[in-house]
Write an enzyme that holds these catalytic residues in place. Structure first.
Site, mmCIF file in Angstrom:
data_model
loop_
_atom_site.group_PDB
_atom_site.id
_atom_site.type_symbol
_atom_site.label_atom_id
_atom_site.label_comp_id
_atom_site.label_asym_id
_atom_site.label_seq_id
_atom_site.Cartn_x
_atom_site.Cartn_y
_atom_site.Cartn_z
ATOM 1 N N ARG A 23 7.288 1.504 12.713
ATOM 2 C CA ARG A 23 6.078 0.775 13.074
ATOM 3 C C ARG A 23 6.359 -0.728 13.038
ATOM 4 N NH1 ARG A 23 0.537 1.508 9.705
ATOM 5 N NH2 ARG A 23 1.869 0.540 8.163
ATOM 6 N N LYS A 29 -4.239 -6.824 5.147
ATOM 7 C CA LYS A 29 -3.446 -6.643 6.366
ATOM 8 C C LYS A 29 -3.568 -7.893 7.242
ATOM 9 C CE LYS A 29 -4.196 -1.639 6.191
ATOM 10 N NZ LYS A 29 -2.851 -1.126 5.955
HETATM 11 C C1 LIG Z 1 -6.638 2.971 8.003
HETATM 12 C C2 LIG Z 1 -6.433 2.706 6.555
HETATM 13 N N1 LIG Z 1 -7.429 2.930 5.676
HETATM 14 C C3 LIG Z 1 -7.282 2.698 4.351
HETATM 15 C C4 LIG Z 1 -6.075 2.216 3.854
HETATM 16 C C5 LIG Z 1 -5.803 1.983 2.415
HETATM 17 O O1 LIG Z 1 -6.874 1.820 1.603
HETATM 18 P P1 LIG Z 1 -6.667 1.246 0.133
HETATM 19 O O2 LIG Z 1 -6.639 -0.233 0.252
HETATM 20 O O3 LIG Z 1 -7.833 1.780 -0.610
HETATM 21 O O4 LIG Z 1 -5.364 1.715 -0.402
HETATM 22 C C6 LIG Z 1 -5.043 1.948 4.739
HETATM 23 C C7 LIG Z 1 -3.756 1.433 4.198
HETATM 24 O O5 LIG Z 1 -2.791 1.228 4.836
HETATM 25 C C8 LIG Z 1 -5.213 2.208 6.108
HETATM 26 O O6 LIG Z 1 -4.207 1.998 6.962
#
Ligand SMILES: Cc1ncc(COP(=O)(O)O)c(C=O)c1O
Length: 416
Positions: free
Chosen positions: A375, A227
């Site tokens: 968003r 991100k």
């Molecule tokens: C707050 C949050 N946690 C976890 C994830 C995703 O985790 P992963 O990389 O295991 O798919 C996201 C993905 O957008 C997220 O926004």
């Protein structure tokens, strides 16, 4: 730049001219004519990354071959990049490691925390937390089969629901939909007062808002690399474990990379003494190289300037949208302009999916979160105030003309 509210008429060019980060935009590859408002979901490509990854491929892999585990320190990459991320989150270098995905790291730390919390049986979170966080609690509880339960409490009552039975509080620091921001120090102190541990999901925080994990006496954290850190699609994630927990917490996934002596090849598992015990398998070196490139870019920047600009961009977008788009059924979700928040802005519209598709077709890329949220990620490294102004111009036009009603914008794609 301290702007948290704007008076009309707004001189967008002056805001951009006063931006101390203006030149950082040139460090990214951005397609012509696109306003990219999704850096909170997939960060843009730093211009230095292809060259960096190519070097790892050609020199370290192509020429160095297996020798590069030592000569290029591939084996130390999870800790090396973890130590760099530590600087962005207010942690000590040896408290952070790069590994696996955020989901897997959640699982490892949830199980580790429950194992260390004796007879306590409750994991406390909030309804509407990011789904993977809740799913990982459910699956961890099912695997353990020890009578734990997940309790969900809305954020206004959450702290009062921490009890002597609470083993772990699991929260996303910046909410993925609303951009609401928890007071990490206050929640952590309240949890500790009841003997609970706290696990923070920093996926929407790292690189976007100030973080001081050690200053907040945080216990555990995880976060995404793809991100705001600009590590690339599916970049490895990171995890943080406060030094005081290193000896007592054990990962449920005892792979050889978390062993005290992986190359002793012994039959019995013995966890490494420090943060390395939370590693599992062989690190994905090409992906770690791309992530390191993104993190290195962040480390060059004045972090205060990054956070200040993030807030200013959010305040600007909120005021513009509220002034110009409210008449068309658009409603702000999350903190008002000027309030503490994460670096994305969400608005609700009954036809949010179709409106977002119409925006994307016009070069304004945000995303949609069911059931009705549009968003907009505000990435201070490569967005100009002029970009945000243009996005609002196009949004207003799409709403006024009802261009979003076109049939092609109603078709749901797999990823929204
Ligand atoms: C707050 C949050 N946690 C976890 C994830 C995703 O985790 P992963 O990389 O295991 O798919 C996201 C993905 O957008 C997220 O926004």
């Amino acid at each position: 730049m301290t702007t948290d509210s704007f008076r009309s008429p707004i001189d967008v060019a002056a805001l951009d001219a006063a931006d101390p980060l203006a030149a950082v935009r040139d460090r990214f590859t951005l397609p012509e004519g696109i306003v990219y408002l999704d850096g909170n979901s997939l960060g843009a490509l730093p211009t230095q990354t292809p060259e960096r990854v190519a070097r790892v491929m050609h020199d370290e892999w192509g020429t160095g071959l297996i020798r590069s585990w030592n000569s290029a320190d591939w084996i130390g990459a999870p800790q090396r990049v973890g130590a760099k991320i530590a600087q962005l989150i207010g942690a000590q270098a040896h408290e952070v490691v790069v590994a696996d995905s955020t989901s897997v790291n959640l699982y490892k730390l949830i199980v580790a925390a429950l194992g260390a919390q004796g007879g306590r049986r409750t994991v406390l979170s909030e309804p509407g937390n990011f789904p993977t966080d809740l799913y990982m609690v459910e699956t961890a509880i099912a695997t353990l089969g020890a009578g734990h339960r997940l309790e969900l409490a809305p954020r206004d009552t959450l702290v009062s629901r921490i009890t002597d039975d609470t083993a772990l509080v699991l929260l996303t620091h910046v909410h993925y939909k609303t951009a609401d921001l928890y007071d990490m120090a206050a929640v952590t102190a309240a949890a500790h007062a009841k003997g609970a541990l706290v696990l923070w999901d920093l996926s929407h925080s790292v690189g976007a808002v100030p973080l001081d994990l050690d200053g907040c006496h945080a216990d555990l954290a995880v976060g995404c690399g793809y991100k705001f850190l600009n590590g690339g699609p599916g970049a490895p994630a990171f995890l943080f474990v406060a030094e005081r927990h290193h000896a007592t917490l054990r990962s449920p996934l005892g792979g050889w990379m978390g062993h005290a002596r992986p190359f002793a090849f012994v039959d019995e598992y013995e966890p490494a003494a420090g943060i390395a015990r939370f590693l599992c398998g062989t690190p994905p070196i090409l992906a770690v190289a791309a992530l390191e490139s993104g993190v290195d870019l962040h480390l060059e920047l004045d972090r205060q300037a990054v956070y200040t600009k993030a807030r200013a961009l959010a305040a600007f977008l909120i005021e513009q949208v509220q002034t110009r788009c409210s008449a068309y059924g658009v409603e702000l979700v999350g903190p008002p302009a000027g309030a503490p928040r994460g670096s994305h802005v969400s608005v609700r519209h009954p036809h949010g999916y179709a409106v977002m598709q119409a925006l994307i077709a016009r070069g304004v890329i945000g995303d949609f979160r069911a059931p009705d949220i549009m968003r907009f990620g505000l990435t201070p490294l490569y967005l100009r105030f002029a970009d945000v102004a243009r996005a609002v111009d196009i949004l207003e036009d799409v709403l006024r003309s009802e261009a979003w009603r076109a049939p092609e914008y109603q078709v749901r794609h797999a990823v929204t």
